[in-house]
Motif scaffolding. Structure first.
Motif, PDB file in Angstrom:
ATOM      1  N   ILE A   8       0.820  -1.205   0.000  1.00  0.00           N
ATOM      2  CA  ILE A   8       0.000   0.000   0.000  1.00  0.00           C
ATOM      3  C   ILE A   8       0.858   1.262   0.000  1.00  0.00           C
ATOM      4  O   ILE A   8       0.536   2.258  -0.646  1.00  0.00           O
ATOM      5  N   GLY A   9       2.000   1.220   0.714  1.00  0.00           N
ATOM      6  CA  GLY A   9       2.874   2.389   0.740  1.00  0.00           C
ATOM      7  C   GLY A   9       3.406   2.726  -0.637  1.00  0.00           C
ATOM      8  O   GLY A   9       3.457   3.905  -1.031  1.00  0.00           O
ATOM      9  N   GLN A  10       3.802   1.708  -1.388  1.00  0.00           N
ATOM     10  CA  GLN A  10       4.306   1.924  -2.734  1.00  0.00           C
ATOM     11  C   GLN A  10       3.228   2.481  -3.652  1.00  0.00           C
ATOM     12  O   GLN A  10       3.483   3.336  -4.503  1.00  0.00           O
ATOM     13  N   LEU A  11       1.988   2.025  -3.457  1.00  0.00           N
ATOM     14  CA  LEU A  11       0.881   2.527  -4.274  1.00  0.00           C
ATOM     15  C   LEU A  11       0.643   4.015  -4.027  1.00  0.00           C
ATOM     16  O   LEU A  11       0.361   4.770  -4.968  1.00  0.00           O
ATOM     17  N   PHE A  12       0.779   4.443  -2.787  1.00  0.00           N
ATOM     18  CA  PHE A  12       0.599   5.866  -2.476  1.00  0.00           C
ATOM     19  C   PHE A  12       1.752   6.707  -3.036  1.00  0.00           C
ATOM     20  O   PHE A  12       1.549   7.845  -3.468  1.00  0.00           O
ATOM     21  N   ILE A  13       2.955   6.147  -3.039  1.00  0.00           N
ATOM     22  CA  ILE A  13       4.092   6.856  -3.636  1.00  0.00           C
ATOM     23  C   ILE A  13       3.870   7.016  -5.145  1.00  0.00           C
ATOM     24  O   ILE A  13       4.073   8.094  -5.714  1.00  0.00           O
ATOM     25  N   GLU A  14       3.422   5.946  -5.795  1.00  0.00           N
ATOM     26  CA  GLU A  14       3.184   5.998  -7.236  1.00  0.00           C
ATOM     27  C   GLU A  14       2.048   6.970  -7.587  1.00  0.00           C
ATOM     28  O   GLU A  14       2.049   7.584  -8.658  1.00  0.00           O
ATOM     29  N   ALA A  15       1.091   7.117  -6.640  1.00  0.00           N
ATOM     30  CA  ALA A  15      -0.021   8.041  -6.879  1.00  0.00           C
ATOM     31  C   ALA A  15       0.363   9.490  -6.584  1.00  0.00           C
ATOM     32  O   ALA A  15      -0.426  10.406  -6.833  1.00  0.00           O
ATOM     33  N   GLY A  16       1.578   9.692  -6.074  1.00  0.00           N
ATOM     34  CA  GLY A  16       2.039  11.038  -5.778  1.00  0.00           C
ATOM     35  C   GLY A  16       1.496  11.612  -4.481  1.00  0.00           C
ATOM     36  O   GLY A  16       1.618  12.819  -4.223  1.00  0.00           O
ATOM     37  N   LEU A  28       6.862   4.207  11.048  1.00  0.00           N
ATOM     38  CA  LEU A  28       7.227   4.339  12.458  1.00  0.00           C
ATOM     39  C   LEU A  28       5.977   4.540  13.322  1.00  0.00           C
ATOM     40  O   LEU A  28       5.828   3.926  14.383  1.00  0.00           O
ATOM     41  N   TYR A  29       5.048   5.382  12.849  1.00  0.00           N
ATOM     42  CA  TYR A  29       3.791   5.611  13.581  1.00  0.00           C
ATOM     43  C   TYR A  29       2.992   4.312  13.668  1.00  0.00           C
ATOM     44  O   TYR A  29       2.414   3.986  14.716  1.00  0.00           O
ATOM     45  N   LYS A  30       2.986   3.543  12.567  1.00  0.00           N
ATOM     46  CA  LYS A  30       2.274   2.260  12.523  1.00  0.00           C
ATOM     47  C   LYS A  30       2.799   1.311  13.595  1.00  0.00           C
ATOM     48  O   LYS A  30       2.020   0.663  14.313  1.00  0.00           O
ATOM     49  N   LYS A  31       4.120   1.254  13.726  1.00  0.00           N
ATOM     50  CA  LYS A  31       4.734   0.354  14.696  1.00  0.00           C
ATOM     51  C   LYS A  31       4.455   0.812  16.130  1.00  0.00           C
ATOM     52  O   LYS A  31       4.149  -0.005  17.006  1.00  0.00           O
ATOM     53  N   GLN A  32       4.562   2.121  16.369  1.00  0.00           N
ATOM     54  CA  GLN A  32       4.377   2.659  17.723  1.00  0.00           C
ATOM     55  C   GLN A  32       2.944   2.535  18.204  1.00  0.00           C
ATOM     56  O   GLN A  32       2.700   2.355  19.407  1.00  0.00           O
ATOM     57  N   HIS A  33       1.959   2.668  17.287  1.00  0.00           N
ATOM     58  CA  HIS A  33       0.555   2.687  17.693  1.00  0.00           C
ATOM     59  C   HIS A  33      -0.202   1.409  17.327  1.00  0.00           C
ATOM     60  O   HIS A  33      -1.407   1.328  17.569  1.00  0.00           O
ATOM     61  N   VAL A  35      -1.232   0.034  14.475  1.00  0.00           N
ATOM     62  CA  VAL A  35      -2.336   0.208  13.532  1.00  0.00           C
ATOM     63  C   VAL A  35      -1.827  -0.162  12.145  1.00  0.00           C
ATOM     64  O   VAL A  35      -0.621  -0.283  11.925  1.00  0.00           O
ATOM     65  N   TYR A  36      -2.752  -0.361  11.206  1.00  0.00           N
ATOM     66  CA  TYR A  36      -2.311  -0.664   9.853  1.00  0.00           C
ATOM     67  C   TYR A  36      -1.860   0.627   9.164  1.00  0.00           C
ATOM     68  O   TYR A  36      -2.179   1.739   9.601  1.00  0.00           O
ATOM     69  N   LEU A  37      -1.119   0.489   8.083  1.00  0.00           N
ATOM     70  CA  LEU A  37      -0.454   1.635   7.467  1.00  0.00           C
ATOM     71  C   LEU A  37      -1.447   2.701   7.008  1.00  0.00           C
ATOM     72  O   LEU A  37      -1.188   3.903   7.140  1.00  0.00           O
ATOM     73  N   GLY A  38      -2.587   2.271   6.474  1.00  0.00           N
ATOM     74  CA  GLY A  38      -3.579   3.249   6.029  1.00  0.00           C
ATOM     75  C   GLY A  38      -4.042   4.147   7.170  1.00  0.00           C
ATOM     76  O   GLY A  38      -4.162   5.365   7.012  1.00  0.00           O
ATOM     77  N   ALA A  39      -4.276   3.549   8.354  1.00  0.00           N
ATOM     78  CA  ALA A  39      -4.701   4.329   9.521  1.00  0.00           C
ATOM     79  C   ALA A  39      -3.600   5.288   9.952  1.00  0.00           C
ATOM     80  O   ALA A  39      -3.869   6.419  10.386  1.00  0.00           O
ATOM     81  N   ALA A  40      -2.347   4.854   9.836  1.00  0.00           N
ATOM     82  CA  ALA A  40      -1.221   5.722  10.196  1.00  0.00           C
ATOM     83  C   ALA A  40      -1.141   6.920   9.258  1.00  0.00           C
ATOM     84  O   ALA A  40      -0.927   8.061   9.699  1.00  0.00           O
ATOM     85  N   LEU A  41      -1.323   6.701   7.964  1.00  0.00           N
ATOM     86  CA  LEU A  41      -1.278   7.799   6.990  1.00  0.00           C
ATOM     87  C   LEU A  41      -2.402   8.810   7.230  1.00  0.00           C
ATOM     88  O   LEU A  41      -2.205  10.019   7.106  1.00  0.00           O
ATOM     89  N   ILE A  42      -3.580   8.291   7.609  1.00  0.00           N
ATOM     90  CA  ILE A  42      -4.716   9.176   7.908  1.00  0.00           C
ATOM     91  C   ILE A  42      -4.438   9.980   9.170  1.00  0.00           C
ATOM     92  O   ILE A  42      -4.667  11.195   9.227  1.00  0.00           O
TER      93      ILE A  42
END
Length: 555
Positions: A8-16, A28-33, A35-42
């Motif tokens: 998912i991270g790579q897809l967001f990079i490709e989407a700009g 890092l936020y995902k690991k500390q809290h 949560v899944y990566l999408g929740a961390a990005l939000i």
């Protein structure tokens, strides 16, 4: 050969949407809290929840939906308990035989499917939806369900033959629960008022949502007396007195909401009518930047309210948001360095570190009497709830002339009419022209529901009404109605403003007792945007409809 699925991270990079640095921060936020990566990005505000759900849907090849657009049947909704739905943040959408389709936001939690399968004894199909939309859909559909249950429970309740409302209410637990459900439903819907209207054969219950009254259900006439008695007990009224109007107040707590309720009863030939005004305490803390001012208007208003002295007026009809604007303004200029005093009727919201008082005409505390006393309390800023008479206005002007800034409200249709209204009360023109720093006229206009609004081509008549050129190619929008907006076609309201800042030319016109139209003409020449022009822009950009603009008399 199976293509490896991109992360998912790579897809967001490709989407700009993000870069490698932001991805590392989110991981890092995902690991500390945990949560899944999408929740961390939000959570880090790098992407929106809609962005995440679209990317995850493409990644997993699972369809995504907006549950607010579904008309969920009662039997489907009840397959999953409200408690389970809220805990797992899921909502059932539809079922066919033994298969249940459920909207879910956490696609990685396999335990959700297992738990739902166990509770429903059905095969579970998952579609994706955002956390926000699922939460809103749960609240919406279960609140509608509760209203239906409320009407049924009261309708089926056996009627008591006891002779006094106090005896009925003392033992009637169902009525207590019914009133609680009534309060909770109205607060959840964002209603500003509840109307309980007795009729010859039944009782009509209406909620005012976004400024418009709608009937939500009817009750048998036998339910009126115990329901009114229960509300009177909460409000501190005399339940034995049914022949004269009464008013009272109470505080109601519901989940995370705390609301002040102002109740008023009024005798009619068919029984007592009760109206409850709901004052959501959280709404009293709205900031000035969220009122909907344009950038230029916000800048001008901010500089005006920071002035050392003068009279600042907010005008408009009842329910146009004048008090909210004043509260937000006081919150903006409140600091330890200034002494702010208010006199209101009544106090709608409690403001921290501001000295608020309420008029009490029986005790002789009128607006003018309170204002006269406040001038002896070393104020810097004064707010007078309403300019009702000549004495109050003259005292406010005197305060403005002696180094105070005074805020107040008037009931006028537009900004320029405030001058003629005060002049008609007998106040000297030169006092008005020398103290008024600004007049803000406002309305609240309903926003079209973004889920169901429909684009239409404007007719020749509409083009003429909106002063559009004949070759205008753009779309207008009209209301449709869906589950999300409870079939009203509208969701929420926006502020429509007209800010008149007087200059020497306008002051001269006031001194000459010019008409409001003459004053408005000069103000427009100086750049004032009128209420009509402000509402017109909302129509053109699709925020509202021309019907709504006409409803609030701005066309």
């Amino acid at each position: 050969m199976v293509t490896e699925r991109k992360k998912i991270g790579q897809l967001f990079i490709e989407a700009g949407k993000i870069d490698e640095t932001k991805l590392e921060e989110a991981l890092l936020y995902k690991k500390q809290h945990n949560v899944y990566l999408g929740a961390a990005l939000i959570a880090l505000k790098m992407v929106t929840d809609d962005d995440v759900i679209r990317v995850v849907s493409n990644q997993l090849r699972i369809p995504w939906v907006d549950p607010l657009t579904f008309k969920i049947k009662k039997e489907t909704l009840n397959l999953i308990s409200e408690e389970t739905a809220k805990r797992l943040n899921v909502i059932p959408l539809f079922h066919l035989e033994n298969e249940l389709t459920v909207a879910c936001s956490d696609q990685n939690n396999v335990q959700i499917v297992d738990e739902l399968a166990e509770e429903t004894v059905m095969e579970i199909n998952i579609v994706l939806a955002t956390d926000r939309n699922i939460h809103q859909a749960i609240e919406l559909h279960h609140r509608i369900e509760n209203i239906d249950e409320l009407a049924e429970s009261i309708s089926e309740k056996p009627q008591s033959n006891k002779a006094g409302p106090s005896q009925e209410i003392a033992v009637d637990v169902e009525i207590i629960e019914a009133v609680n459900m009534l309060m909770e439903s109205s607060i959840s819907m964002g209603a500003s008022d509840i109307h309980i209207d007795p009729r010859e054969k039944d009782v009509r219950v209406r909620f005012r949502v976004d400024g418009v009254l709608s009937e939500y259900f009817t009750l048998p006439i036998e339910s009126l007396s115990p329901m009114i008695s229960r509300i009177k007990i909460l409000s501190g009224m005399d339940i034995a007195e049914t022949r004269r109007p009464q008013d009272g107040r109470f505080r109601y707590k519901f989940e995370d909401n705390v609301a002040d309720i102002r109740a008023a009863s009024f005798p009619t030939p068919t029984g007592e009518k009760m109206v409850m005004r709901i004052l959501d305490i959280s709404k009293g803390q709205i900031t000035l930047g969220k009122l909907g001012f344009s950038d230029n208007m916000y800048k001008n208003w901010h500089s005006i309210v920071k002035a050392p002295h003068g009279l600042v007026l907010v005008t408009g009809p009842t329910g146009s948001g004048k008090s909210t604007t004043l509260y937000a303004t006081l919150g903006e200029i409140n600091s330890v360095e200034v002494n702010i005093l208010t006199v209101e009727d009544p106090i709608e919201y409690q403001l921290n570190n501001i000295n608020q008082s309420q008029i009490n005409e029986k005790a002789g505390v009128t607006f003018s009497a309170a204002l006269r006393a406040m001038l002896r309390l070393d104020p810097d800023i004064i707010m007078v709830g309403e300019m009702r008479d000549r004495e109050t206005i003259e005292l406010a002007i005197r305060a403005a002339l002696t180094g105070h800034i005074v805020f107040s409200t008037l009931h006028t249709n537009d900004a320029s009419s405030a001058y003629t209204r005060i002049l008609n009360m007998g106040v000297d023109a030169f006092l008005i022209s020398s103290t008024v720093r600004a007049i803000l006229a406002q309305r609240l206009i309903r926003r079209l529901c973004p889920k169901c609004k429909k684009a239409v081509k404007p007719t020749a008549i509409l083009k003429k009404q909106l002063q559009l050129p004949d070759d205008y190619k753009g779309n207008l929008f009209k209301p449709v109605g869906c589950v999300a907006c409870r079939d009203s076609g509208y969701a929420g309201r926006a502020g429509v403003y007209e800010l008149l800042i007087p200059n020497d030319e306008i002051s001269d016109l006031v001194n000459k007792h010019a008409t409001s139209r003459e004053i408005e003409k000069v103000a427009r020449k100086n750049g004032m945007i009128t209420l009509n022009e402000s509402a017109r822009q909302y129509v053109l950009d699709g925020t509202t409809s021309i019907e709504e603009m006409m409803r609030i008399s701005l066309i």
